[in-house]
Design an enzyme around this catalytic site. Sequence first.
Site, short mmCIF file in Angstrom:
data_model
loop_
_atom_site.label_atom_id
_atom_site.label_comp_id
_atom_site.label_asym_id
_atom_site.label_seq_id
_atom_site.Cartn_x
_atom_site.Cartn_y
_atom_site.Cartn_z
N ASP A 12 0.82 -1.22 0.00
CA ASP A 12 0.00 0.00 0.00
C ASP A 12 0.85 1.27 0.00
O ASP A 12 0.43 2.30 0.52
CB ASP A 12 -0.94 0.04 1.22
CG ASP A 12 -1.80 -1.21 1.31
OD1 ASP A 12 -2.29 -1.65 0.26
OD2 ASP A 12 -1.96 -1.75 2.41
N LYS A 15 2.32 2.26 -5.11
CA LYS A 15 2.99 1.78 -6.33
C LYS A 15 2.17 2.06 -7.58
O LYS A 15 2.71 2.37 -8.63
CB LYS A 15 3.26 0.26 -6.23
CG LYS A 15 4.19 -0.11 -5.11
CD LYS A 15 4.34 -1.61 -4.98
CE LYS A 15 3.10 -2.31 -4.44
NZ LYS A 15 2.73 -2.00 -3.06
N GLY A 39 -4.25 -3.90 -4.57
CA GLY A 39 -5.22 -2.88 -4.98
C GLY A 39 -4.42 -1.64 -5.33
O GLY A 39 -4.10 -0.84 -4.46
N HIS A 40 -4.05 -1.51 -6.58
CA HIS A 40 -3.22 -0.38 -7.00
C HIS A 40 -4.13 0.75 -7.48
O HIS A 40 -4.79 0.64 -8.50
CB HIS A 40 -2.23 -0.83 -8.09
CG HIS A 40 -1.20 -1.79 -7.57
ND1 HIS A 40 -0.27 -2.41 -8.34
CD2 HIS A 40 -0.97 -2.23 -6.30
CE1 HIS A 40 0.50 -3.18 -7.58
NE2 HIS A 40 0.07 -3.09 -6.35
N THR A 128 -6.20 -11.44 2.81
CA THR A 128 -7.26 -10.72 2.10
C THR A 128 -8.39 -11.67 1.71
O THR A 128 -9.33 -11.26 1.06
CB THR A 128 -6.69 -10.07 0.81
OG1 THR A 128 -6.14 -11.12 0.01
CG2 THR A 128 -5.62 -9.05 1.13
N GLN A 219 2.21 -5.87 -3.29
CA GLN A 219 2.52 -5.96 -1.85
C GLN A 219 3.85 -5.24 -1.57
O GLN A 219 4.13 -4.27 -2.24
CB GLN A 219 2.53 -7.42 -1.36
CG GLN A 219 1.15 -8.07 -1.35
CD GLN A 219 0.71 -8.62 -2.69
OE1 GLN A 219 1.45 -9.32 -3.35
NE2 GLN A 219 -0.50 -8.32 -3.11
N ASP A 328 2.21 14.80 1.91
CA ASP A 328 1.18 15.77 2.30
C ASP A 328 0.36 15.31 3.51
O ASP A 328 -0.23 16.13 4.20
CB ASP A 328 0.25 16.04 1.12
CG ASP A 328 -0.37 14.76 0.59
OD1 ASP A 328 0.40 13.89 0.12
OD2 ASP A 328 -1.60 14.62 0.67
P1 IMP Z 1 -2.78 -12.69 1.35
O1 IMP Z 1 -1.83 -12.13 0.35
O2 IMP Z 1 -4.21 -12.44 1.05
O3 IMP Z 1 -2.49 -14.14 1.64
O4 IMP Z 1 -2.51 -11.93 2.74
C1 IMP Z 1 -1.31 -12.10 3.48
C2 IMP Z 1 -0.90 -10.79 4.17
O5 IMP Z 1 -0.51 -9.84 3.19
C3 IMP Z 1 -2.03 -10.12 4.94
O6 IMP Z 1 -1.46 -9.47 6.07
C4 IMP Z 1 -2.59 -9.10 3.98
O7 IMP Z 1 -3.21 -8.03 4.64
C5 IMP Z 1 -1.30 -8.66 3.31
N1 IMP Z 1 -1.52 -8.16 1.94
C6 IMP Z 1 -1.80 -8.89 0.84
N2 IMP Z 1 -1.91 -8.08 -0.23
C7 IMP Z 1 -1.70 -6.84 0.20
C8 IMP Z 1 -1.64 -5.57 -0.44
O8 IMP Z 1 -1.79 -5.45 -1.66
N3 IMP Z 1 -1.38 -4.51 0.35
C9 IMP Z 1 -1.16 -4.62 1.67
N4 IMP Z 1 -1.18 -5.78 2.32
C10 IMP Z 1 -1.44 -6.89 1.60
#
Ligand code: IMP
Length: 434
Positions: A12, A15, A39-40, A128, A219, A328
């Site tokens: 988050d 990117k 979620g970009h 997620t 990620q 900001d």
């Molecule tokens: P998973 O990728 O759904 O298996 O989640 C594993 C861990 O990665 C969890 O703590 C999620 O919240 C975190 N995570 C997975 N994708 C993202 C992302 O795009 N942004 C932030 N955290 C993520």
Amino acid sequence: MNLAVLGAQWGDEGKGKVVDLLTPNFDIVARYQGGHNAGHTVYVNGRKFVLRLIPSGMLHPGVVCVIGNGVVVDPTALFQEIDELMQAGIDVNGRLFVSGSAHLILPYHRDLDLLSEARRGERKIGTTSRGIGPAYEDKIARRGIRVGDLADPAGLDKNVRDNVNARNRLVHDSTMDADQVLARLLEQAERLRPLARDVSLMLNDAMRAGKRIMFEGAQGTLLDIDHGTYPFVTSSNATVGGACTGLGIGPRSVGAVMGVAKAYTTRVGEGPLPTELADDMGQRLRDSGNEYGAVTGRPRRCGWYDAVAVRYAARINGLDALALTKLDVLDGLPEIHICTAYRSGSRTLTEFPSDVALLAACEPVYETMPGWTRPTKGIRRFHDLPDAAKRYVARLEAVSGVSAAIISTGSDRSDTILREDIIHATLGSLTLQA
Ligand code: IMP
């Protein structure tokens, strides 16, 4: 020269915005790992797009976007995203391709994700719940189903039945119907197969023809399966090595590496976060930064900038430069803290520990800097930043060991400072324009 853009924190970091902004410098944007857990978010002229699987270069007409073998693809999520983009007037036809070696996320993966979290109870990861981990489990166990397998209905029939039956044995009271899963998959195959390519060949041919490629990570470094805060991680290599294995390119093709980091820190899900603020200041960062998950809507945990973590990301990925985002969000704070080391009992640690239990027991060691009152929001030239903001950025660079070539001061493409001198000095032959 090519460029990899990846997360230097816990995901988050922004990117999507950085990749979108830099896309005009490239012919191809390639995603190398993760799935629709990402979620970009990209804002263009006030309009919001959330890209989950499709590379964030898609909003630029003429740019080719590829999803590599390292990505796990949920066909339902992919088609939904394609449809949303088409409805918004973005034509993806002829410029979106998926590796035939990418593994599929099927409905049982999602169930298994939920089940595994429920079984972990207090030790849950906080995933997620998109089926990401179970899909990668199947890949490693060599029973996964790949995009290319859709061309062989007989083989697909057997493998899907085996997998559904195995899942039914695992999930109490479950009677998932293999016929239904298969029927839906065969229907989706009609739409997915025309997108399938040998992505490694495609990218290597493109490079030989002089095309430039941006590699997009999802990620972040601290969520990497090997180098992150295991087991509180995602199931793929979000670090730079993932670009090679997840696309089929050699390490020299990666070119430069840019880490994206927020001017503070966030994390969503479970696991240690040394600079977490469980107080009003944490809430203030969450509110001003709109720190709620782009995919799940979950509130993100917020804290001060952790230079120990970013230094670690610089080491693991060989970062050439940083893109520093959301400066900001700190506007108006009387003072700002930067974590430069951790304290564990009587020891001071300056390197990020690989032992998650040790990390969880660490206390941050802070430096305090004065904040600024004049807003930085929307500022486009470094020169125009308040002096205290300039000093904050300089200190972050010094303690992180990487220079900030890009500074983001708002969510829109145009709310960005591109520091040409630093881009030139750190990225060499890569001359980036917004
Ligand atoms: P998973 O990728 O759904 O298996 O989640 C594993 C861990 O990665 C969890 O703590 C999620 O919240 C975190 N995570 C997975 N994708 C993202 C992302 O795009 N942004 C932030 N955290 C993520």
